[in-house]
Every structure is written in C-alpha cells, then in structure tokens.
Design an enzyme around this catalytic site. Structure first.
Site, mmCIF file in Angstrom:
data_model
loop_
_atom_site.group_PDB
_atom_site.id
_atom_site.type_symbol
_atom_site.label_atom_id
_atom_site.label_comp_id
_atom_site.label_asym_id
_atom_site.label_seq_id
_atom_site.Cartn_x
_atom_site.Cartn_y
_atom_site.Cartn_z
ATOM 1 N N GLN A 242 14.904 -8.879 -3.988
ATOM 2 C CA GLN A 242 13.616 -9.502 -3.653
ATOM 3 C C GLN A 242 13.131 -10.384 -4.805
ATOM 4 O OE1 GLN A 242 10.275 -7.444 -1.520
ATOM 5 N NE2 GLN A 242 9.530 -7.139 -3.594
ATOM 6 N N GLY B 194 0.808 -1.221 0.000
ATOM 7 C CA GLY B 194 0.000 0.000 0.000
ATOM 8 C C GLY B 194 0.836 1.264 0.000
ATOM 9 N N HIS C 288 2.119 4.495 -5.085
ATOM 10 C CA HIS C 288 2.711 5.568 -5.882
ATOM 11 C C HIS C 288 2.823 5.066 -7.318
ATOM 12 C CE1 HIS C 288 6.352 3.181 -5.587
ATOM 13 N NE2 HIS C 288 6.274 3.227 -4.269
ATOM 14 N N SER D 106 9.193 5.447 -3.736
ATOM 15 C CA SER D 106 9.082 4.503 -2.630
ATOM 16 C C SER D 106 8.047 5.034 -1.656
ATOM 17 C CB SER D 106 10.438 4.410 -1.910
ATOM 18 O OG SER D 106 10.272 3.827 -0.638
ATOM 19 N N GLY E 103 8.812 -5.023 -8.973
ATOM 20 C CA GLY E 103 9.661 -3.924 -9.432
ATOM 21 C C GLY E 103 11.131 -4.254 -9.230
ATOM 22 N N ARG F 210 8.299 4.914 1.360
ATOM 23 C CA ARG F 210 9.048 5.539 2.459
ATOM 24 C C ARG F 210 9.437 6.985 2.157
ATOM 25 N NH1 ARG F 210 10.808 0.153 3.080
ATOM 26 N NH2 ARG F 210 10.490 -0.613 5.212
ATOM 27 N N GLY G 123 5.207 3.909 -8.990
ATOM 28 C CA GLY G 123 5.931 2.644 -9.161
ATOM 29 C C GLY G 123 4.955 1.479 -9.116
ATOM 30 N N HIS G 124 4.099 1.458 -8.090
ATOM 31 C CA HIS G 124 3.089 0.399 -7.989
ATOM 32 C C HIS G 124 2.158 0.419 -9.210
ATOM 33 C CE1 HIS G 124 3.743 1.315 -3.526
ATOM 34 N NE2 HIS G 124 4.075 0.033 -3.609
ATOM 35 N N GLN H 225 8.319 -9.197 7.578
ATOM 36 C CA GLN H 225 9.489 -8.780 6.810
ATOM 37 C C GLN H 225 10.151 -7.515 7.357
ATOM 38 O OE1 GLN H 225 6.987 -8.259 3.188
ATOM 39 N NE2 GLN H 225 8.326 -6.530 2.762
HETATM 40 P P1 AMP Z 1 6.032 -2.401 -1.728
HETATM 41 O O1 AMP Z 1 4.657 -1.857 -1.585
HETATM 42 O O2 AMP Z 1 7.106 -1.437 -1.376
HETATM 43 O O3 AMP Z 1 6.190 -3.765 -1.092
HETATM 44 O O4 AMP Z 1 6.239 -2.651 -3.279
HETATM 45 C C1 AMP Z 1 5.339 -3.441 -4.022
HETATM 46 C C2 AMP Z 1 5.933 -3.668 -5.393
HETATM 47 O O5 AMP Z 1 6.149 -2.405 -6.045
HETATM 48 C C3 AMP Z 1 7.304 -4.378 -5.355
HETATM 49 O O6 AMP Z 1 7.366 -5.312 -6.413
HETATM 50 C C4 AMP Z 1 8.262 -3.237 -5.560
HETATM 51 O O7 AMP Z 1 9.490 -3.639 -6.143
HETATM 52 C C5 AMP Z 1 7.480 -2.372 -6.531
HETATM 53 N N1 AMP Z 1 7.990 -1.005 -6.516
HETATM 54 C C6 AMP Z 1 8.184 -0.217 -5.436
HETATM 55 N N2 AMP Z 1 8.734 0.960 -5.811
HETATM 56 C C7 AMP Z 1 8.889 0.897 -7.167
HETATM 57 C C8 AMP Z 1 9.402 1.792 -8.142
HETATM 58 N N3 AMP Z 1 9.878 2.992 -7.811
HETATM 59 N N4 AMP Z 1 9.399 1.397 -9.433
HETATM 60 C C9 AMP Z 1 8.919 0.167 -9.781
HETATM 61 N N5 AMP Z 1 8.433 -0.729 -8.905
HETATM 62 C C10 AMP Z 1 8.413 -0.364 -7.622
#
Ligand code: AMP
Length: 281
Positions: free
Chosen positions: A153, A31, A34, A185, A147, A187, A36-37, A61
């Site tokens: 990962q 969640g 952004h 991110s 990503g 974060r 990226g997701h 994790q």
């Molecule tokens: P997370 O919510 O941080 O666990 O990320 C969920 C998915 O989104 C994971 O596969 C991440 O690698 C991917 N992800 C997070 N940030 C980015 C980004 N800036 N560009 C592409 N994929 C991303």
C-alpha cells in the site's frame, strides 16, 4: 480534539493553521483502532504541530462485499481512545461527503495489480489510491503516516503521489505486534478463539525465515512455508513471496539487494490476514 464530518469545516480548520505556518501531519485509518494506529499517531505528534486522523471505511477498496459489511466499526469507542492522544482533529466523513463530488480515477499502478494483494484483491489498490488521493486533497497534509504492515500500500501511495504531483511526505512506520508476534490488525477482532490460538504461526514463520535466510534458497523457503500450512488444517496460505523493495518486484533468486521483505497472506476461516518482515534488518 475536534470531530469534523464536513469537508468545508476541515478546509477552514486546515487553512487557518497553514496560515500560521503549522506543519500538518495526517494519519488515515478505517477505525477500529489498535496500537498499530496509535503508533502512527504518536509519530505524527512527534514531528508535526497539527495531527489529523481520519476514520473512513472506504467501500471502494473492498473487493468482497461481506468483508466490507463485517469490517469492525465503532466510532464512539475510537473517539474515546483518541482523546488520550495528541490529536487535533478527527475527520470522520460520510460516504457522500467523500464521493458525491468526486470522479473516481484509474491510477497507473502497473505491475502492482498483478502481484500479492493486487493479484488477490482485484480493484483494491485503485480504491486505496482514490481514497488517499481524495483525503490528501481535502486535508492537504505536509506529512502522512502509514504502517509497513501494508507495505504494498505504501508503494501504491507513493506512485499515486508521483502521478498527481501532490506534495506530501510519506513516513513509513514499523509494524506493531501482539505479544505472541501476531501483527496487530482491526480484523484480528473477528478471529474466533480456535483461530486466534493458531495464527501466531504466521509471524513465527517470518521471524524464523529472517533469522535463517542465508541457509536456504528462495524456492526452498517457499516450500518450507507451503509445508507449514499444508500441515495446518485451520489456516490456508494464499501467497508467500519475497519482494525486492528496490522496485517492488517478486524476488525469484537471491541477489545483492539490501532491501528484501517476505510477504504472506493467510485465510483463518473467513478472516484474511497479511504480514511481512524485512529480511535484512
Ligand atoms: P487501516 O485502518 O487498517 O486502514 O490502517 C490504517 C493505517 O494503520 C495504515 O497505514 C496501516 O498500515 C497502519 N497499520 C495497521 N496495522 C498496523 C500495525 N500492526 N502496525 C503498524 N501500522 C499498522
């Protein structure tokens, strides 16, 4: 777009669609969505018929309790973003739904636990492998989208799939960046203004290394990065390494490998950021 919280309900939904031979694409997230997701979701929508997005902040994790507690959460705003995308189901289970009837496994991640994120976040990857295994078992996707921002990962998930004989194709998606180069991110939302202004140095260093890789040795590049962060009092370098993607090992000297990435982790106050770049592309 359906929002489903229970395993029974999502099992029924998936079974009905599989009966119609529909391809299921899955995007696991924690969640605080952004772009990226959203890029992963768009890729899933382009090549599968049913898109499932999960939102679950997985305590297993997080190796630091305060990091888990402070992790940004906003389901309502995530759902309102997702409504504008081709998402069929958002799976947003509770902790109990995921873990009550599940026995946590110890995956064989061999050298992965002793380098980069594995070394600096003890237990992190076993937590990732367990939650993704659990989610894959529930959602039963044909394809799952991850990503490259979290390259290590992806390697872990492929190892987990090998070990468990699941049949899921992993699709690796490019890193999406802010205008100044910072890798997106969840974060980033936690960065104070003075840090936000500084952290583009992380991606700028990586871009420079990719451009100029041939002109220095591995050791010289490592010193180059160390020096940048020695001069930078707000940011602390945790690691910088080149990785040979052939077997995901640390590259000590240049070789003929066509697949090398440079990986970095930096502390910006209490926020930890990671990034990487493919040197050969
Ligand atoms: P997370 O919510 O941080 O666990 O990320 C969920 C998915 O989104 C994971 O596969 C991440 O690698 C991917 N992800 C997070 N940030 C980015 C980004 N800036 N560009 C592409 N994929 C991303």
């Amino acid at each position: 777009m359906k929002v489903i919280k229970s395993i029974n309900e999502i099992n029924t939904f998936i079974a009905n669609n599989k009966r119609e031979n529909r391809l299921v694409g899955f995007v696991p997230t924690m969640g605080a969505l952004h772009e990226g997701h959203l890029s992963l979701i768009n890729e899933a929508a382009n090549d599968t018929e049913i898109v499932v997005v999960s939102i679950f902040v997985n305590p297993l994790q997080f190796n630091v309790k305060t990091d888990f507690e402070k992790y940004p959460r906003n389901l309502e705003s995530d759902l309102s973003i997702l409504k504008n995308y081709e998402v069929d189901v958002v799976f947003a289970p509770s902790y109990d739904e995921i873990y009550n009837d599940y026995k946590i496994r110890a995956f064989n991640l061999d050298h992965i636990n002793s380098i980069l994120e594995g070394e600096h976040r003890p237990g992190h990857f076993n937590g990732v492998a367990n939650v993704v295994y659990r989610l894959f078992s529930i959602v039963n996707p044909d394809k799952a989208y991850f990503g490259k921002k979290d390259y290590q990962q992806i390697y872990v998930i492929k190892k987990m799939i090998e070990e468990t004989n699941l049949h899921v194709e992993i699709v690796e998606c490019p890193i999406i960046r802010e205008e100044d180069g910072l890798a997106m991110s969840s974060r980033n939302k936690l960065l104070g203004k003075q840090y936000r202004e500084k952290v583009s140095i992380i991606s700028k260093s990586l871009f420079h290394i990719r451009e100029d890789f041939g002109n220095r040795s591995i050791e010289e590049w490592k010193k180059y990065v160390q020096n940048i962060f020695n001069e930078e009092n707000l940011l602390q370098l945790e690691y910088f390494e080149f990785i040979d993607l052939e077997n995901f090992t640390i590259l000590k000297e240049k070789n003929d490998s066509k697949d090398v990435i440079a990986c970095i982790a930096v502390h910006a106050g209490s926020v930890r950021l990671i990034d990487n770049i493919n040197i050969n592309s």
